[in-house]
Motif scaffolding. Structure first.
Motif, mmCIF file in Angstrom:
data_model
loop_
_atom_site.group_PDB
_atom_site.id
_atom_site.type_symbol
_atom_site.label_atom_id
_atom_site.label_comp_id
_atom_site.label_asym_id
_atom_site.label_seq_id
_atom_site.Cartn_x
_atom_site.Cartn_y
_atom_site.Cartn_z
ATOM 1 N N ALA A 70 -40.093 -11.727 -18.629
ATOM 2 C CA ALA A 70 -39.140 -12.774 -18.266
ATOM 3 C C ALA A 70 -37.770 -12.210 -17.907
ATOM 4 N N PHE A 71 -37.676 -10.905 -17.714
ATOM 5 C CA PHE A 71 -36.390 -10.271 -17.417
ATOM 6 C C PHE A 71 -35.724 -10.941 -16.214
ATOM 7 N N GLY A 72 -34.468 -11.316 -16.390
ATOM 8 C CA GLY A 72 -33.699 -11.902 -15.302
ATOM 9 C C GLY A 72 -33.902 -13.383 -15.089
ATOM 10 N N THR A 73 -34.762 -14.003 -15.889
ATOM 11 C CA THR A 73 -35.011 -15.434 -15.698
ATOM 12 C C THR A 73 -34.156 -16.257 -16.665
ATOM 13 N N ILE A 74 -33.859 -17.491 -16.270
ATOM 14 C CA ILE A 74 -33.086 -18.416 -17.096
ATOM 15 C C ILE A 74 -33.983 -19.591 -17.434
ATOM 16 N N THR A 75 -34.143 -19.850 -18.710
ATOM 17 C CA THR A 75 -35.107 -20.869 -19.139
ATOM 18 C C THR A 75 -34.488 -21.971 -19.996
ATOM 19 N N SER A 76 -33.165 -21.988 -20.135
ATOM 20 C CA SER A 76 -32.543 -23.017 -20.965
ATOM 21 C C SER A 76 -31.190 -23.412 -20.380
ATOM 22 N N THR A 77 -30.697 -24.571 -20.803
ATOM 23 C CA THR A 77 -29.431 -25.093 -20.305
ATOM 24 C C THR A 77 -28.564 -25.584 -21.464
ATOM 25 N N TYR A 78 -27.307 -25.826 -21.141
ATOM 26 C CA TYR A 78 -26.430 -26.497 -22.094
ATOM 27 C C TYR A 78 -26.754 -27.994 -22.090
ATOM 28 N N ASP A 79 -26.084 -28.748 -22.928
ATOM 29 C CA ASP A 79 -26.403 -30.171 -23.079
ATOM 30 C C ASP A 79 -26.183 -30.951 -21.795
ATOM 31 N N ALA A 80 -27.056 -31.906 -21.564
ATOM 32 C CA ALA A 80 -26.859 -32.856 -20.472
ATOM 33 C C ALA A 80 -25.767 -33.845 -20.874
#
Length: 229
Positions: free
Chosen positions: A208-218
């Motif tokens: 998963a190197f370099g991938t983004i799988t989460s966010t801050y709150d909506a």
């Protein structure tokens, strides 16, 4: 307000280990290699705030003659907005060593482990950064010589996407009887419901190197009332 700053140190605290910023040096025989940006280094932070008392209600520009009952609902509101824009979270490149690359012994181990970092050979960012590939894996290389397990990647030198958010509050005070008043507040965090991404995976050994799988709150809304007397 705009704040430009720089913070550096030569190690993280015991509970200060986000995104590969491990609370131990890579090589205790070369502590200078760990002097770099701190986990809390924030190169820029922009804040813009606006407070506006709406000119609507009794004694105001619009609706100055409205009834007290109507004024209690639509008059006297105040809007407050904060626009925030700052750099994304820092990331430290790491890799998971195989047995031949693991350095052990009192002369090397610190807190029972080392912070193994790869070599950065060119601009580590992808030419077209995306959540599926934020970094260029061909520029972040795991050492191939077991006698040289420590790479040249520095701590906290790359970052995830910038963070932008608008928060807003609408508030007013309503007089009830004598000295009794009630304050009403409607607050919106991330008013525009913008997707702000968390930092990318910085472990070169991971698929998963370099991938983004989460966010801050909506976007979040909350309503509050406070009684004063």
């Amino acid at each position: 307000s705009l704040t430009l700053s720089e913070a550096k140190d030569n190690g993280a605290g015991s509970l200060e280990n986000p995104n590969g910023n491990f609370p131990a040096p890579q090589n205790v025989s070369n502590l200078d290699a760990d002097f770099s940006y701190s986990a809390y280094h924030e190169p820029f932070n922009s804040k813009t705030s606006v407070v506006w008392s709406l000119p609507i209600g009794r004694g105001r520009t619009f609706g100055s003659s409205m009834s007290s009952a109507l004024d209690a609902f639509v008059g006297g509101w105040q809007l407050a907005t904060i626009n925030s824009f700052n750099a994304g979270e820092p990331v430290t490149f790491t890799y998971t060593p195989t047995t031949p690359f693991i350095v052990s012994g009192i002369a090397q181990d610190f807190r029972g482990a080392n912070n193994y970092r790869p070599n950065v050979t060119c601009d580590p960012y992808a030419s077209n950064k995306a959540i599926t590939g934020w970094f260029n894996p061909s520029c972040v290389v795991i050492p191939t010589d077991p006698s040289q397990p420590f790479g040249n990647a520095e701590r906290n030198t790359v970052r995830g996407p910038n963070i932008w958010q608008i928060d807003m509050a609408a508030s007013k005070t309503v007089s009830l009887v004598r000295r009794v008043k009630v304050e009403l507040r409607l607050e919106a965090f991330n008013l525009l419901n913008r997707t702000n991404f968390r930092p990318p995976n910085g472990n070169q050994s991971s698929n998963a190197f370099g991938t983004i799988t989460s966010t801050y709150d909506a976007r979040q809304l909350q309503l509050g009332a406070k009684l004063n007397w």
